[in-house]
Design a protein around this motif. Sequence first.
Motif, short mmCIF file in Angstrom:
data_model
loop_
_atom_site.label_atom_id
_atom_site.label_comp_id
_atom_site.label_asym_id
_atom_site.label_seq_id
_atom_site.Cartn_x
_atom_site.Cartn_y
_atom_site.Cartn_z
N VAL A 190 6.22 0.07 9.07
CA VAL A 190 7.28 -0.23 8.28
C VAL A 190 7.18 0.86 7.41
O VAL A 190 8.79 0.52 6.28
N ALA A 191 6.83 1.86 7.28
CA ALA A 191 7.34 3.05 6.57
C ALA A 191 9.22 3.09 6.52
O ALA A 191 9.98 3.93 5.85
N ARG A 192 9.33 3.08 8.24
CA ARG A 192 10.51 3.52 8.64
C ARG A 192 11.72 2.76 7.91
O ARG A 192 12.74 3.28 8.02
N LEU A 193 11.18 1.52 8.06
CA LEU A 193 12.10 0.46 7.65
C LEU A 193 11.98 0.84 6.14
O LEU A 193 13.58 0.29 5.60
N GLY A 194 11.36 0.94 4.61
CA GLY A 194 11.78 1.57 4.00
C GLY A 194 11.50 2.62 3.50
O GLY A 194 12.05 3.64 4.51
N GLU A 195 12.23 2.88 2.72
CA GLU A 195 12.35 4.20 1.85
C GLU A 195 11.33 5.70 1.49
O GLU A 195 10.81 4.84 0.00
N PHE A 196 10.33 5.46 2.76
CA PHE A 196 8.95 6.40 2.12
C PHE A 196 9.16 7.43 2.62
O PHE A 196 8.65 8.14 3.88
N PRO A 197 9.75 8.77 2.39
CA PRO A 197 9.99 10.16 2.79
C PRO A 197 8.20 11.01 1.62
O PRO A 197 7.70 10.35 1.31
N PRO A 198 8.71 11.69 3.31
CA PRO A 198 6.86 12.33 2.54
C PRO A 198 7.18 13.66 1.76
O PRO A 198 9.02 13.49 0.91
N ALA A 199 5.85 13.75 0.93
CA ALA A 199 6.29 14.35 -0.67
C ALA A 199 5.52 16.00 -0.09
O ALA A 199 4.82 16.43 1.33
N GLN A 200 6.25 16.23 -0.82
CA GLN A 200 5.91 18.38 -0.77
C GLN A 200 5.04 18.26 -1.53
O GLN A 200 4.39 17.91 -3.26
N LEU A 201 3.57 19.38 -0.44
CA LEU A 201 2.40 20.05 -1.30
C LEU A 201 2.93 20.38 -2.50
O LEU A 201 4.22 21.38 -2.09
N GLY B 249 0.46 -0.88 0.09
CA GLY B 249 -0.19 0.21 0.21
C GLY B 249 0.75 1.36 0.20
O GLY B 249 0.82 2.06 -0.65
N LEU B 250 2.05 1.22 0.73
CA LEU B 250 2.93 2.38 1.06
C LEU B 250 3.21 2.41 -0.06
O LEU B 250 3.77 3.88 -1.02
N ARG C 286 -3.62 19.67 -10.02
CA ARG C 286 -2.61 20.39 -8.53
C ARG C 286 -3.24 19.53 -7.40
O ARG C 286 -2.84 18.75 -6.63
N GLU C 287 -4.20 19.85 -8.15
CA GLU C 287 -5.28 19.22 -7.12
C GLU C 287 -5.12 18.15 -6.66
O GLU C 287 -5.14 17.20 -5.75
N VAL C 288 -5.24 17.47 -7.91
CA VAL C 288 -4.71 15.42 -7.58
C VAL C 288 -4.07 14.99 -7.50
O VAL C 288 -3.35 14.39 -6.11
N TYR C 289 -2.28 15.81 -7.66
CA TYR C 289 -1.48 16.10 -6.73
C TYR C 289 -0.82 16.20 -5.54
O TYR C 289 -1.26 15.15 -4.32
N ASN C 290 -2.37 16.95 -4.47
CA ASN C 290 -2.15 17.58 -3.02
C ASN C 290 -2.92 15.93 -2.77
O ASN C 290 -2.65 15.79 -1.60
N ASP C 291 -4.13 15.98 -3.08
CA ASP C 291 -4.15 15.07 -3.38
C ASP C 291 -3.69 13.41 -2.57
O ASP C 291 -3.64 12.72 -1.30
N ALA C 292 -3.40 13.72 -3.46
CA ALA C 292 -1.75 12.05 -3.99
C ALA C 292 -0.54 12.22 -2.62
O ALA C 292 -0.93 11.00 -1.61
N VAL C 293 -0.19 13.32 -2.83
CA VAL C 293 0.08 13.50 -1.25
C VAL C 293 -0.19 14.17 0.21
O VAL C 293 0.65 12.71 0.42
N ASN C 294 -0.87 13.99 0.08
CA ASN C 294 -1.92 14.30 1.76
C ASN C 294 -1.95 12.55 1.73
O ASN C 294 -1.50 12.10 3.09
N THR C 295 -2.62 11.91 0.86
CA THR C 295 -3.09 10.33 1.06
C THR C 295 -1.16 9.39 1.75
O THR C 295 -1.14 8.96 2.95
N ASN C 296 -0.03 10.07 0.59
CA ASN C 296 0.99 9.29 1.00
C ASN C 296 1.74 9.38 2.69
O ASN C 296 2.38 8.97 3.57
N ASN C 297 1.23 11.39 2.68
CA ASN C 297 2.04 11.56 4.22
C ASN C 297 1.06 11.63 5.24
O ASN C 297 1.78 10.92 6.46
#
Lengths: 235, 190
Positions: free
Chosen positions: B160-171, B24-25, B138-149
């Motif tokens: 799990v996120a800390r074990l893998g490479e899952f950095p926060p994304a920027q709005l 999922g991540l 841009r709305e879709v991108y920010n939606d995706a960023v929000n879900t990721n974060n």
Amino acid sequence: MVGPQLLHYGIAAVMAAAGALLALYNFFVRLRRDRLVADTPPVRIRSAAQGYVKVSGRAAAAGASPARAPLSARPCVWWDYEIARLERDRQRSQWHTIESGASVELFALIDAEAQCLVGPVRAEITPTTRSVWYGTEPRPLGPPPSSNPLWRAGDWRYTERLLSAGDHLCVMGELRSHSELGDVNAATAAKLHEWKQDQQALLARFDVNHDGKLDAAEWEAARLAAARASQSQTL
Amino acid sequence: MLVLLVLLFLIVALVGYLIGVYNGLVRVRAAVKLAWSNIDVLLVQRHDELPKLVEVCRQYMRYEADTLDRVMRARAGVDAARSSGNPGSLGAAERELRSGLNGLYAVAENYPQLKASEPFRHLQERISGLETALADRREVYNDAVNTNNVRIDAFPDVLVARLGEFPPAQLLHFQADQKSDVDLSAAFSR
């Protein structure tokens, strides 16, 4: 030597384990699907990129008039139905499906600014209307009653699931532009034309009453099959 | 024996769940990249259209070289920010370009022949259409960023996120200017 009690215990344990594994599998499948729905950002149709998208809007007929549900004749944009008969023997009674089918016609999804067509073939659809009613004939004599009767009247069960025009829908799937997709109706016609080249095979497949020609109902079945086949290839 | 089976079942369930979380991540991270790519496509299209617009304007606007140069400089800025893949710098560059384009459209009001010309109208509509699509994406991108974060910070996904490479994304914020009205008097006074 294994005693009968121990054998029963072993069988029960195996069945319980299989049930638990099946429940676990279903849990993961549902979890994955729900997360996919929740994690996919919704897009607007007017600016959607091609590919896997989630769009929401209101359902509408793709053509001038909406389709009609096959059992109740109610107007709708998508339907599926099942006719089942109760068959009894000495020990138990069981419903057996006699006939079933699903709409293959495209319908439109309209959001605030634009619209797209939705191909329902092979789609997993959660209907907005589900009706179950009973009767004494192989085909229902009328639409489902407005309220559920207290007892079941007859050995025939009719189930109909519908999406109606105006229903709010969330649709996930591959979005293609019209230019890339081509005309789906033309694709259906082309598929029928292709099948007509081999009359023997066409009759063998759709001439249910074996009278050597396709009557209206058989031709409709062929048309639906062609629509399904062409959509499977293009959508 | 029964305890062992139950334990085995729990282990299978836990491993399956963790695999599901990890996948999922990966999916939400890919959704962010895809949403960014979909913006990138439109930025490239607009990048290709802007010189045509400036060239049409140049034929009519003899004394507006500064306005036209400003648009072209801002265009180059957006292209550089786009190439860097940094939402922060893209937002700033986009702000500059939109300000430049607003100024250009305002000045074009002084040139009726330009406003009436078919190429100008066509390009203006094309660029406006691209900007509308950019705003939507841009709305879709920010939606995706929000879900990721949210996913990488929420329990138990955070483990799990800390074990893998899952950095926060920027709005992606395009502009503060968008919230205020365009200053037409300033644009006309140039």
